[in-house]
Design a protein around this motif. Structure first.
Motif, PDB file in Angstrom:
ATOM      1  N   ASN A   1      38.957  34.509  50.698  1.00 34.24           N
ATOM      2  CA  ASN A   1      38.881  34.856  49.263  1.00 34.24           C
ATOM      3  C   ASN A   1      37.485  34.664  48.683  1.00 34.24           C
ATOM      4  N   ILE A   2      36.480  34.977  49.489  1.00 37.93           N
ATOM      5  CA  ILE A   2      35.090  34.966  49.037  1.00 37.93           C
ATOM      6  C   ILE A   2      34.606  36.408  49.120  1.00 37.93           C
ATOM      7  N   ASN A   3      34.437  37.066  47.977  1.00 36.67           N
ATOM      8  CA  ASN A   3      34.133  38.502  48.045  1.00 36.67           C
ATOM      9  C   ASN A   3      32.756  38.893  47.515  1.00 36.67           C
ATOM     10  N   GLU A   4      31.869  37.918  47.276  1.00 35.56           N
ATOM     11  CA  GLU A   4      30.510  38.281  46.852  1.00 35.56           C
ATOM     12  C   GLU A   4      29.820  39.205  47.850  1.00 35.56           C
ATOM     13  N   PRO A   5      29.903  38.933  49.180  1.00 34.54           N
ATOM     14  CA  PRO A   5      29.258  39.848  50.125  1.00 34.54           C
ATOM     15  C   PRO A   5      29.783  41.278  50.005  1.00 34.54           C
ATOM     16  N   LEU A   6      31.080  41.431  49.821  1.00 33.98           N
ATOM     17  CA  LEU A   6      31.672  42.768  49.700  1.00 33.98           C
ATOM     18  C   LEU A   6      31.310  43.402  48.359  1.00 33.98           C
ATOM     19  N   MET A   7      31.395  42.620  47.289  1.00 34.32           N
ATOM     20  CA  MET A   7      31.116  43.153  45.955  1.00 34.32           C
ATOM     21  C   MET A   7      29.700  43.714  45.864  1.00 34.32           C
ATOM     22  N   PHE A   8      28.744  42.992  46.454  1.00 31.65           N
ATOM     23  CA  PHE A   8      27.353  43.411  46.354  1.00 31.65           C
ATOM     24  C   PHE A   8      26.891  44.214  47.570  1.00 31.65           C
TER      25      PHE A   8
ATOM     26  N   TYR B   1      32.144  41.121  36.269  1.00 27.48           N
ATOM     27  CA  TYR B   1      31.859  40.918  37.697  1.00 27.48           C
ATOM     28  C   TYR B   1      31.492  42.241  38.358  1.00 27.48           C
ATOM     29  N   SER B   2      32.181  43.310  37.967  1.00 27.07           N
ATOM     30  CA  SER B   2      31.891  44.622  38.536  1.00 27.07           C
ATOM     31  C   SER B   2      30.534  45.146  38.083  1.00 27.07           C
TER      32      SER B   2
ATOM     33  N   VAL C   1      30.598  47.272  45.396  1.00 26.40           N
ATOM     34  CA  VAL C   1      31.535  47.561  44.311  1.00 26.40           C
ATOM     35  C   VAL C   1      30.792  47.469  42.984  1.00 26.40           C
ATOM     36  N   VAL C   2      29.864  46.498  42.909  1.00 24.80           N
ATOM     37  CA  VAL C   2      29.082  46.288  41.692  1.00 24.80           C
ATOM     38  C   VAL C   2      28.266  47.536  41.351  1.00 24.80           C
ATOM     39  N   PHE C   3      28.426  47.995  40.132  1.00 27.67           N
ATOM     40  CA  PHE C   3      27.732  49.174  39.615  1.00 27.67           C
ATOM     41  C   PHE C   3      27.985  50.421  40.469  1.00 27.67           C
ATOM     42  N   ASN C   4      29.119  50.438  41.124  1.00 28.92           N
ATOM     43  CA  ASN C   4      29.533  51.624  41.877  1.00 28.92           C
ATOM     44  C   ASN C   4      30.713  52.238  41.118  1.00 28.92           C
ATOM     45  N   PRO C   5      30.487  53.317  40.366  1.00 28.33           N
ATOM     46  CA  PRO C   5      31.560  53.857  39.511  1.00 28.33           C
ATOM     47  C   PRO C   5      32.830  54.219  40.260  1.00 28.33           C
ATOM     48  N   LEU C   6      32.713  54.590  41.534  1.00 32.79           N
ATOM     49  CA  LEU C   6      33.902  54.973  42.295  1.00 32.79           C
ATOM     50  C   LEU C   6      34.766  53.772  42.670  1.00 32.79           C
TER      51      LEU C   6
ATOM     52  N   GLY D   1      28.022  42.978  38.085  1.00 32.22           N
ATOM     53  CA  GLY D   1      27.114  42.045  38.725  1.00 32.22           C
ATOM     54  C   GLY D   1      26.976  40.708  38.048  1.00 32.22           C
ATOM     55  N   ILE D   2      27.748  40.471  36.982  1.00 33.23           N
ATOM     56  CA  ILE D   2      27.657  39.210  36.249  1.00 33.23           C
ATOM     57  C   ILE D   2      28.736  38.269  36.785  1.00 33.23           C
ATOM     58  N   SER D   3      28.309  37.159  37.349  1.00 31.78           N
ATOM     59  CA  SER D   3      29.244  36.242  37.992  1.00 31.78           C
ATOM     60  C   SER D   3      30.374  35.837  37.051  1.00 31.78           C
ATOM     61  N   SER D   4      31.581  35.843  37.572  1.00 30.11           N
ATOM     62  CA  SER D   4      32.735  35.434  36.767  1.00 30.11           C
ATOM     63  C   SER D   4      32.685  33.946  36.454  1.00 30.11           C
ATOM     64  N   TRP D   5      31.785  33.224  37.123  1.00 25.04           N
ATOM     65  CA  TRP D   5      31.630  31.803  36.824  1.00 25.04           C
ATOM     66  C   TRP D   5      31.183  31.574  35.381  1.00 25.04           C
ATOM     67  N   VAL D   6      30.576  32.598  34.776  1.00 21.26           N
ATOM     68  CA  VAL D   6      30.118  32.453  33.402  1.00 21.26           C
ATOM     69  C   VAL D   6      31.287  32.166  32.460  1.00 21.26           C
ATOM     70  N   PHE D   7      32.508  32.523  32.881  1.00 18.23           N
ATOM     71  CA  PHE D   7      33.688  32.328  32.041  1.00 18.23           C
ATOM     72  C   PHE D   7      34.334  30.957  32.261  1.00 18.23           C
ATOM     73  N   ASN D   8      33.788  30.151  33.187  1.00 17.05           N
ATOM     74  CA  ASN D   8      34.388  28.847  33.460  1.00 17.05           C
ATOM     75  C   ASN D   8      34.431  27.960  32.224  1.00 17.05           C
ATOM     76  N   ALA D   9      33.395  28.076  31.373  1.00 15.43           N
ATOM     77  CA  ALA D   9      33.372  27.253  30.160  1.00 15.43           C
ATOM     78  C   ALA D   9      34.531  27.581  29.239  1.00 15.43           C
ATOM     79  N   VAL D  10      35.044  28.822  29.354  1.00 13.70           N
ATOM     80  CA  VAL D  10      36.177  29.249  28.529  1.00 13.70           C
ATOM     81  C   VAL D  10      37.497  28.975  29.242  1.00 13.70           C
ATOM     82  N   THR D  11      37.564  29.337  30.525  1.00  9.92           N
ATOM     83  CA  THR D  11      38.842  29.273  31.236  1.00  9.92           C
ATOM     84  C   THR D  11      39.214  27.861  31.699  1.00  9.92           C
ATOM     85  N   THR D  12      38.218  27.065  32.078  1.00 10.59           N
ATOM     86  CA  THR D  12      38.536  25.737  32.625  1.00 10.59           C
ATOM     87  C   THR D  12      39.328  24.866  31.655  1.00 10.59           C
ATOM     88  N   PRO D  13      38.939  24.765  30.362  1.00 14.33           N
ATOM     89  CA  PRO D  13      39.770  23.970  29.441  1.00 14.33           C
ATOM     90  C   PRO D  13      41.205  24.485  29.336  1.00 14.33           C
TER      91      PRO D  13
END
Length: 410
Positions: free
Chosen positions: A309-316, A223-224, A320-325, A226-238
């Motif tokens: 608890n919606i942090n996409e606006p803040l992350m991008f 996620y940090s 935070v995304v691709f910001n090493p600090l 820029g890859i949505s954490s939703w990609v892990f739903n196929a793993v985490t949801t079950p």
């Protein structure tokens, strides 16, 4: 504290910036910035739907989210290829390579034609397909990059320029789609599923402390980037669904819930995802009083979604995304937060959820008490907020100073 801030500013940040200046990494980072308007549009609709769930008379705007946030993978595969061609100085290929990337992506998504209707599983073209889209986009960029280095037909006076241009596009397009055809159609490989399967080992041991930390931490690393954490739903949801079902059955039979790794504990309680994954609400609060105009403005824009608890606006937007600090503290929070929540639940200091309520947009600590049915969630929320704040603070201050210096130059 001063020593840490000096190290972050003088050692860590310069080295990290050098790494992220790599054209391939820079292409991915640039992609995440350019796809931000679509992410923000989708996030706005999700935020709106929080109110719509209580005010049924409001119109349904989900179609807007479906055709912005719901097509993110298609947008990403185009943009990442386009950005890679620019960063690698192959401007002559940026459009055709990007269009080829869309074709390769759809081909590798294992589409089906049923009664003349072209069909692709919806999840593969939305946020859950972003990781696969990045892989495909980079693959296409690699093919075009190496072909460009061959300098075929350059300065060939025997052919008109437009003919040379056609040939120099036809060849890499054919190679790219030919390889994709062999992998997807001839060999029948499902690369989307293969990428998902890479993370299947997380299913084993998810209810242990190390497993619980990993299931919370690994998505945040991506996620940090820029890859949505939703990609892990196929793993985490079950994992989450089976766990909460067992908890419900245990309580119904007079027993006690034992499974901590549930969607309710990770998301609905909003102790781990306070403001969103990585505990970003305290960062947003710090930004509200920032000396940097940019951070202060973003803090005001993002505080509403963060409370829910919606942090996409803040992350991008911070970013935070691709910001090493800011990537390092979100990683730290994603280890410490889950560890504390697991330990408090495991040792009986906080009830383990035993109801299926998978809504992560209810503000904490209200959601924390609601899902655990335990008022002890309130002091835990306060303690975690303070801890996240302390972790964010030194990194944030260095980044704030950097932003102020940039603003002073303008």
């Amino acid at each position: 504290m001063n020593g840490l801030m000096i190290w972050l500013s003088d050692v860590f940040a310069p080295k990290a910036r050098k790494v992220f200046a790599n054209p391939w990494i820079d292409a991915v980072a640039s992609t995440m910035k350019k796809v931000l308007p679509f992410i923000l549009t989708g996030s706005l609709i999700f935020f709106y739907n929080v109110f719509r769930s209580y005010l049924a008379f409001l119109p349904d705007l989900s179609v807007i989210a479906n055709f912005t946030f719901g097509l993110l993978a298609v947008f990403v595969v185009f943009i990442v290829t386009h950005e890679a061609m620019i960063k690698l100085v192959h401007g002559q290929y940026q459009i055709n390579a990007s269009l080829t990337a869309i074709a390769a992506y759809l081909l590798l998504c294992k589409p089906q034609v049923v009664d003349g209707v072209f069909q692709i599983a919806n999840g593969r073209i939305g946020a859950a397909g972003i990781m696969f889209a990045l892989v495909v986009g980079i693959y296409v960029a690699v093919v075009f990059h190496f072909y460009a280095k061959l300098h075929v037909l350059e300065n060939n006076m025997a052919l008109p320029d437009f003919v040379s241009e056609w040939i120099n596009n036809i060849i890499p397009i054919t190679i790219t789609l030919g390889i994709a055809m062999i992998l997807g159609n001839v060999l029948g490989l499902d690369f989307y599923q293969l990428i998902v399967n890479l993370f299947m080992p997380l299913q084993k041991g998810a209810q242990t402390l190390p497993g619980f930390i990993m299931i919370c931490f690994v998505p945040v690393i991506f996620y940090s980037m820029g890859i949505s954490s939703w990609v892990f739903n196929a793993v985490t949801t079950p994992i989450f669904m089976a766990a909460i079902a067992e908890n419900i059955a245990a309580v119904a039979n007079g027993g006690a819930p034992l499974n901590i790794a549930t969607s309710e504990a990770v998301f609905t309680a909003a102790l781990i995802t306070m403001g969103g994954r990585g505990g970003t609400l305290p960062l947003n609060v710090l930004m509200l009083k920032s000396k940097s105009k940019k951070l202060r403005t973003m803090g005001k824009i993002c505080i509403g979604p963060s409370v829910f608890n919606i942090n996409e606006p803040l992350m991008f937007g911070a970013p935070v995304v691709f910001n090493p600090l800011l990537m390092l503290p979100i990683w730290i929070n994603s280890i410490i937060g889950p560890a504390i929540v697991w330990l408090t639940m495991h040792f009986g200091f906080l009830n383990i959820p035993s109801k299926m309520i998978q809504v992560g947009q209810i503000p904490a600590p209200f959601s924390s008490v609601m899902i655990t049915e335990d008022w002890r969630a309130v002091p835990l929320y306060i303690a975690l907020f303070a801890l996240y704040l302390v972790i964010w603070y030194p990194f944030y201050k260095v980044y704030e100073k950097q932003c102020m210096e940039e603003e002073a130059v303008k």
